[in-house]
Enzyme design. Structure first.
Site, PDB file in Angstrom:
ATOM      1  N   HIS A  20       2.733   0.053 -11.826  1.00  0.00           N
ATOM      2  CA  HIS A  20       3.042  -0.982 -10.823  1.00  0.00           C
ATOM      3  C   HIS A  20       1.866  -1.933 -10.623  1.00  0.00           C
ATOM      4  O   HIS A  20       2.068  -3.126 -10.377  1.00  0.00           O
ATOM      5  CB  HIS A  20       3.487  -0.346  -9.497  1.00  0.00           C
ATOM      6  CG  HIS A  20       2.409   0.067  -8.573  1.00  0.00           C
ATOM      7  ND1 HIS A  20       1.731   1.258  -8.687  1.00  0.00           N
ATOM      8  CD2 HIS A  20       1.878  -0.556  -7.491  1.00  0.00           C
ATOM      9  CE1 HIS A  20       0.839   1.350  -7.716  1.00  0.00           C
ATOM     10  NE2 HIS A  20       0.900   0.262  -6.976  1.00  0.00           N
TER      11      HIS A  20
ATOM     12  N   ALA B 269      -1.930   2.435  -2.818  1.00  0.00           N
ATOM     13  CA  ALA B 269      -1.903   3.401  -3.921  1.00  0.00           C
ATOM     14  C   ALA B 269      -2.861   3.048  -5.053  1.00  0.00           C
ATOM     15  O   ALA B 269      -3.580   3.913  -5.558  1.00  0.00           O
ATOM     16  CB  ALA B 269      -0.482   3.537  -4.455  1.00  0.00           C
ATOM     17  N   GLU B 270      -2.878   1.773  -5.484  1.00  0.00           N
ATOM     18  CA  GLU B 270      -3.768   1.385  -6.578  1.00  0.00           C
ATOM     19  C   GLU B 270      -4.322  -0.012  -6.366  1.00  0.00           C
ATOM     20  O   GLU B 270      -3.643  -0.893  -5.830  1.00  0.00           O
ATOM     21  CB  GLU B 270      -3.039   1.418  -7.934  1.00  0.00           C
ATOM     22  CG  GLU B 270      -3.267   2.669  -8.737  1.00  0.00           C
ATOM     23  CD  GLU B 270      -2.302   3.765  -8.362  1.00  0.00           C
ATOM     24  OE1 GLU B 270      -2.652   4.949  -8.565  1.00  0.00           O
ATOM     25  OE2 GLU B 270      -1.216   3.453  -7.869  1.00  0.00           O
ATOM     26  N   THR B 271      -5.540  -0.175  -6.862  1.00  0.00           N
ATOM     27  CA  THR B 271      -6.162  -1.491  -6.976  1.00  0.00           C
ATOM     28  C   THR B 271      -6.488  -1.708  -8.442  1.00  0.00           C
ATOM     29  O   THR B 271      -7.121  -0.865  -9.081  1.00  0.00           O
ATOM     30  CB  THR B 271      -7.443  -1.589  -6.136  1.00  0.00           C
ATOM     31  OG1 THR B 271      -7.111  -1.449  -4.746  1.00  0.00           O
ATOM     32  CG2 THR B 271      -8.133  -2.934  -6.343  1.00  0.00           C
TER      33      THR B 271
END
Length: 261
Positions: free
Chosen positions: A73, A45-47
């Site tokens: 997160h 989902a995210e870096t």
């Protein structure tokens, strides 16, 4: 060039729960297209990308498709990396971001983020979204994302959106956060992102910037417990601070390694 990378399960007590985020430690910013390609390669989902600045870190967040202005997160994951792998002596840390200065405090395994409050306001919504969710919300609100309120936890748990229908939306609706009172916690939620590589986000810290002020006012409570009812689930401790909110959770290291460019 070698870039240290960690993958962390945020808002989790053990691996394979919560929301996975990658954290990359940089000495200087990479070109934006390179950071975007790394995020796409990570395919989660995210870096988060961190670069030291003064007494803290600059932080930027990329989904596999775009850079975003706030991610809970991946910030929790970044704080976990610093506290567990870089400088265990720290009891607090500061991140400088597009959404202002963010602080995280460390109390044992618990990490507490101080984020901006984004109270949602009544809003219209494309009928296509309601049709795709197959149930009418009791309230329709919006801040950065839509916040759709329903009657019970069971409605949220059993919701089965028509993904193909939602992906027909021809404008960017942001995220679609559905929420309801919880049976064992104060409130529950799920978070959907049409047209994104990852349709349902497992645990969405930034969405709680809107959920916390809403539920605090509705429940007349400042301290609350929340669960995001994705398949992986996530537990969050929440507090309404007025113009700010605090969001607390735990995190677990899943892997660490090196990106070679």
């Amino acid at each position: 060039m070698n870039i240290p990378i960690y993958q962390i399960d945020a808002f989790a007590n053990k691996t394979f729960q919560g929301n996975p985020a990658a954290v990359c430690l940089l000495d200087s910013w990479l070109p934006e297209p390179t950071m975007q390609k790394i995020a796409a390669e990570n395919a989660i989902a995210e870096t988060a990308f961190l670069k030291p600045l003064n007494d803290g870190y600059e932080i930027r967040w990329f989904t596999p498709e775009i850079e975003i202005d706030l991610c809970g997160h991946a910030t929790l994951a970044s704080a976990h990396v610093i506290a567990r792998h870089i400088n265990p002596a720290l009891s607090s840390m500061t991140f400088y971001s597009q959404s202002g200065t963010l602080t995280v405090t460390v109390e044992g395994e618990l990490l507490t983020m101080n984020f901006p409050s984004r109270p949602p306001a009544p809003s219209d919504i494309p009928q296509l979204i309601v049709d795709a969710l197959q149930i009418q919300p009791t309230e329709i609100l919006r801040s950065r994302d839509y916040v759709l309120v329903f009657e019970s936890e069971e409605v949220i748990k059993n919701m089965n959106p028509d993904v193909a229908m939602l992906n027909q939306i021809n404008t960017d609706p942001g995220g679609i956060c559905v929420t309801a009172p919880g049976s064992d916690v104060d409130f529950v939620s799920r978070f959907f992102t049409p047209q994104a590589q990852i349709f349902e986000d497992p645990v969405t810290g930034s969405a709680h910037c809107s959920l916390i002020p809403y539920w605090s006012k509705r429940l007349s409570k400042k301290h609350m417990r929340a669960t995001q009812l994705s398949e992986r689930k996530g537990e969050l401790m929440c507090k309404d601070l007025g113009e700010r909110v605090s969001i607390s959770g735990k995190a677990i290291t899943y892997l660490q390694g090196t990106i070679t460019l």
